[in-house]
Motif scaffolding. Structure first.
Motif, short mmCIF file in Angstrom:
data_model
loop_
_atom_site.label_atom_id
_atom_site.label_comp_id
_atom_site.label_asym_id
_atom_site.label_seq_id
_atom_site.Cartn_x
_atom_site.Cartn_y
_atom_site.Cartn_z
N SER A 6 0.81 -1.23 0.00
CA SER A 6 0.00 0.00 0.00
C SER A 6 0.83 1.27 0.00
N THR A 7 2.04 1.23 0.57
CA THR A 7 2.84 2.46 0.66
C THR A 7 3.49 2.84 -0.67
N LEU A 8 3.40 1.98 -1.67
CA LEU A 8 4.08 2.27 -2.93
C LEU A 8 3.52 3.53 -3.59
N SER A 9 2.22 3.74 -3.49
CA SER A 9 1.64 4.94 -4.09
C SER A 9 2.10 6.20 -3.35
N ASP A 10 2.29 6.09 -2.04
CA ASP A 10 2.80 7.23 -1.28
C ASP A 10 4.25 7.55 -1.68
N ILE A 11 5.02 6.50 -1.92
CA ILE A 11 6.40 6.70 -2.37
C ILE A 11 6.41 7.38 -3.73
N ALA A 12 5.53 6.93 -4.63
CA ALA A 12 5.45 7.53 -5.96
C ALA A 12 5.14 9.02 -5.85
N GLY A 13 4.20 9.38 -4.99
CA GLY A 13 3.83 10.78 -4.82
C GLY A 13 4.97 11.60 -4.26
N ALA A 14 5.70 11.02 -3.29
CA ALA A 14 6.83 11.73 -2.69
C ALA A 14 7.94 11.96 -3.70
N LEU A 15 8.24 10.94 -4.50
CA LEU A 15 9.29 11.09 -5.52
C LEU A 15 8.91 12.15 -6.54
N GLU A 16 7.66 12.14 -6.95
CA GLU A 16 7.20 13.15 -7.90
C GLU A 16 7.33 14.56 -7.31
N MET A 17 6.99 14.68 -6.04
CA MET A 17 7.08 15.98 -5.38
C MET A 17 8.53 16.46 -5.29
N PHE A 18 9.42 15.58 -4.83
CA PHE A 18 10.82 15.98 -4.68
C PHE A 18 11.46 16.25 -6.05
N GLY A 19 11.09 15.45 -7.04
CA GLY A 19 11.61 15.71 -8.38
C GLY A 19 11.16 17.07 -8.88
N GLY A 20 9.91 17.42 -8.58
CA GLY A 20 9.41 18.73 -8.97
C GLY A 20 10.11 19.86 -8.26
#
Length: 305
Positions: free
Chosen positions: A141-155
């Motif tokens: 379940s935490t994989l989607s949270d990781i995806a969101g965090a990576l997208e945010m930090f990349g941005g």
């Protein structure tokens, strides 16, 4: 028809990709399983924006920062500006290792900021689809949270208006590119031998150590003994980045020592040949040398050297 992994990777690496964040067409790498975007700033500014965002992100901790260009210079080699930061959040990463301890080989997360041969600054990170396919953790379940965090930090690093290209993970399968060696001893003993072998080798530099089990306990989660060591040899790693700069996301080298579900102690590391294929390296002599060095370290850790 299912293409062999090498053939599929080679096909993907031939596909064109472009970005036009500044109005000019920029060719982006098409490394399988990599998210890539062109930054609105230079390498140093982009990296500073990234580390500032990580430092202010509460439960996220920076594990290490690696300046590949500076390390290359220290070995008398040249490399365009290339920076990597390793960071993690045990509350999000531990469930991946609970599902498959080998996921600890791709944790903590990494983000790469570098200048390409046209002078553009690019920001890149491994997609969660790549993690899911390689470690079979797609249902965590935490994989989607990781995806969101990576997208945010990349941005934050590239510029919030930048669109990242998410490269397909292609034909990556469970456990692909991971070499696993059994040890007859427990994790603590095995890891101690490995650490001693790394620190006792003048050609190697110890970058970071992580106790994934202790980090899991710090957020109230259980995990069997799981230890990671990160180390490098710029004299061998720099030529890989000179050949294909995106391989910096998979450098420095890492070795994971963990207790499997059956109680067996295992040593795992990335197969350099797999990384060479993933990043499209062309006839790099150092791959065989690195493969032999890692195999020797694993054998020493297992007590067979």
């Amino acid at each position: 028809m299912r293409l062999p992994l090498v053939a599929l990777f080679s096909f993907l690496l031939l596909l064109p990709a472009c970005s036009s964040n500044d109005g000019d067409e920029v060719m982006l790498p098409v490394t399988p399983g990599l998210a890539v975007g062109q930054s609105t700033a230079g390498v140093e500014t982009s990296f500073e924006r990234l580390t500032a965002a990580l430092q202010s992100a509460g439960p996220v901790g920076i594990v290490a920062e690696v300046d590949h260009q500076r390390n290359a210079s220290g070995s008398g080699l040249s490399l365009r500006p290339t920076r990597v930061v390793l960071f993690g959040n045990p509350a999000l990463g531990t469930p991946l290792m609970q599902a498959n301890p080998q996921a600890g080989l791709d944790l903590p997360q990494k983000m790469l900021v570098y200048q390409d041969d046209d002078g553009n600054t690019l920001v890149a990170y491994n997609t969660t689809d790549y993690l899911a396919r390689r470690h079979g953790v797609g249902s965590v379940s935490t994989l989607s949270d990781i995806a969101g965090a990576l997208e945010m930090f990349g941005g934050e690093a590239a510029g919030t208006e930048v669109r990242f290209e998410m490269r397909s993970s292609g034909d990556v399968t469970l456990g692909e590119g991971i070499v696993a060696v059994a040890s007859p001893d427990d994790v603590a003993t095995t890891y101690a031998r490995l650490r001693s072998a790394v620190t006792g080798n003048d050609a190697l530099t110890l970058i970071a150590e992580l106790d994934h089990q202790a980090n899991a306990q710090s957020v109230g989660l259980d995990l069997p003994p799981t230890r990671l060591i990160v180390f490098g040899n710029p004299a061998l790693g720099t030529p890989l980045m000179q050949n294909a700069q995106t391989i910096a996301i998979d450098l420095p080298q890492k070795m994971l020592v963990y207790q499997a579900d059956d109680g067996q102690t295992m040593i795992a590391y990335n197969d350099p040949a797999f990384l060479a294929t993933r990043h499209g390296l062309n006839d790099v002599a150092q791959i065989d040398t690195i493969s032999m060095a890692l195999a020797g370290l694993a054998a020493t850790a297992a007590g067979s050297n």
